[in-house]
Design an enzyme around this catalytic site. Structure first.
Site, PDB file in Angstrom:
ATOM      1  N   SER A 241       0.808  -1.218   0.000  1.00 51.36           N
ATOM      2  CA  SER A 241       0.000   0.000   0.000  1.00 51.36           C
ATOM      3  C   SER A 241       0.839   1.264   0.000  1.00 51.36           C
ATOM      4  O   SER A 241       0.421   2.284  -0.551  1.00 51.36           O
ATOM      5  CB  SER A 241      -0.940   0.004   1.213  1.00 51.36           C
ATOM      6  OG  SER A 241      -1.842  -1.082   1.154  1.00 51.36           O
ATOM      7  N   HIS A 306       0.139   3.463   4.626  1.00 53.81           N
ATOM      8  CA  HIS A 306      -0.693   4.168   3.651  1.00 53.81           C
ATOM      9  C   HIS A 306      -0.382   5.663   3.663  1.00 53.81           C
ATOM     10  O   HIS A 306      -0.219   6.301   2.609  1.00 53.81           O
ATOM     11  CB  HIS A 306      -2.174   3.963   3.964  1.00 53.81           C
ATOM     12  CG  HIS A 306      -2.618   2.533   3.937  1.00 53.81           C
ATOM     13  ND1 HIS A 306      -2.246   1.611   4.891  1.00 53.81           N
ATOM     14  CD2 HIS A 306      -3.439   1.872   3.072  1.00 53.81           C
ATOM     15  CE1 HIS A 306      -2.799   0.440   4.617  1.00 53.81           C
ATOM     16  NE2 HIS A 306      -3.538   0.563   3.524  1.00 53.81           N
TER      17      HIS A 306
END
Length: 367
Positions: A241, A306
């Site tokens: 991610s 993230h």
């Protein structure tokens, strides 16, 4: 001379000032280059000229097709845009689609369309995706056949017993800050990352090349694991991610910054869908992180990777995507953001060396 007309160093001057400059110094230029520069002013519908285009033309950096596109600016680019051309083959339509997905100016789209040869192909994003999927499947099958336990539960002791994912107890093994991307929290986690990096990463690599896109991707991956080691010190990390969010956030930010020039179809709807998918995946990661673990005291993986990827995307990524086929070495913002990134990496390294012992944290047991 152009710097006198751009005191704020925006990289642009108005077409009126550009014309007056050409009139004043046109006799000093080669007649052909003067014709191309005049066509550059004529073909620009935004009322301003990019300084880098001027440099590229004067230094012959761009190909003949780019200069020809400018020369034909009023006759072809304005009267018949690339999107309106018919009779194209499937591969030509794909290249045209990629140009409109990633480039905000018709001249750049035309030059890219004329010069792209698919050599080399977008090998980086395809290769990294295949390796990520293969590694997770191989690990899953290995656990099933050898250990008689099919496991994709990140906090499960068997899952943690591999040399790829990042674990706070094993942070001294530097390769884990990169290799954690080959392990995912499940098939749905892998599937969403694969879809995003193929749909966004492959077109970006076709336009900007493997070197730039791989740099953004790897920088996002490293920033993601280091962000976890600084802000969520007790959690492991899995998944790509960080790199995926770096690419997607850079692409979305580039679209927003060049909204009027981007001609991709349904851009508002597609941006909304992308943001919803990213928000859903991020929300799922946050929920999973704070959800009670089925195998305490091993916590669920962190979501900070993230955010690390997003920060890389809207800084280094935006600069790389904005400066299409231009020298990053000449861009002030590039050096500023690169310096900030390097400072963060150095800070995180020292943090990992000293902060864990100074704070006397109670870390989960080593796998």
């Amino acid at each position: 001379l152009l710097s006198q007309f751009d005191p704020d160093n925006t990289g642009y001057i108005s077409t009126e000032k550009f014309r007056s400059l050409l009139q004043r110094h046109g006799s000093e230029l080669d007649p052909h280059k003067l014709e191309v520069l005049l066509a550059l002013a004529d073909s620009n519908s935004e009322g301003r000229i990019c300084y880098q285009d001027f440099v590229n033309l004067m230094s012959n950096k761009r190909s003949n097709s780019f200069r020809q596109a400018i020369l034909q600016g009023n006759r072809r680019l304005c009267s018949k845009a690339l999107l309106e051309e018919t009779g194209l083959s499937l591969s030509q339509r794909l290249i045209r689609h990629v140009a409109y997905e990633t480039l905000p100016r018709e001249i750049d789209r035309k030059w890219y369309y004329d010069s792209y040869t698919c050599c080399p192909p977008p090998w980086f994003m395809i290769t990294i995706t295949i390796v990520e999927a293969s590694t997770l499947v191989a690990f899953f099958l290995y656990n099933g056949m050898v250990l008689d336990r099919f496991v994709l539960q990140v906090s499960h002791p068997l899952y943690l017993k591999n040399a790829l994912l990042y674990h706070p107890q094993l942070r001294a093994q530097a390769w884990r800050y990169l290799t954690y991307i080959f392990m995912h929290a499940g098939i749905e986690h892998l599937g969403l990352n694969v879809v995003l990096q193929l749909l966004v990463g492959v077109p970006l690599e076709m336009v900007h090349g493997a070197a730039r896109i791989s740099f953004v991707y790897v920088a996002g991956v490293v920033a993601g694991s280091l962000a976890v080691s600084v802000a969520d010190m007790r959690a492991p990390v899995v998944g790509s991610s960080g790199g995926v969010y770096a690419l997607v956030s850079a692409h979305l930010a580039n679209i927003v910054m060049n909204w009027s020039g981007m001609k991709c179809q349904f851009k508002l709807l597609r941006m909304a869908v992308a943001l919803i998918c990213m928000s859903f995946e991020f929300g799922r990661a946050v929920w999973l992180r704070f959800h009670p673990s089925a195998y305490p005291p091993c916590p669920h993986p962190s979501f900070m990777a993230h955010l690390g990827g997003v920060m890389v995307g809207i800084t280094l990524g935006v600069i790389i995507l904005r400066n299409y086929e231009q020298r990053l070495q000449d861009q002030t913002l590039w050096w500023i953001f690169l310096s900030i990134y390097v400072i963060f990496v150095l800070f995180a390294i020292f943090w990992n060396i000293f902060a864990y012992s100074l704070l006397d944290l109670k870390l989960p047991p080593p796998p």
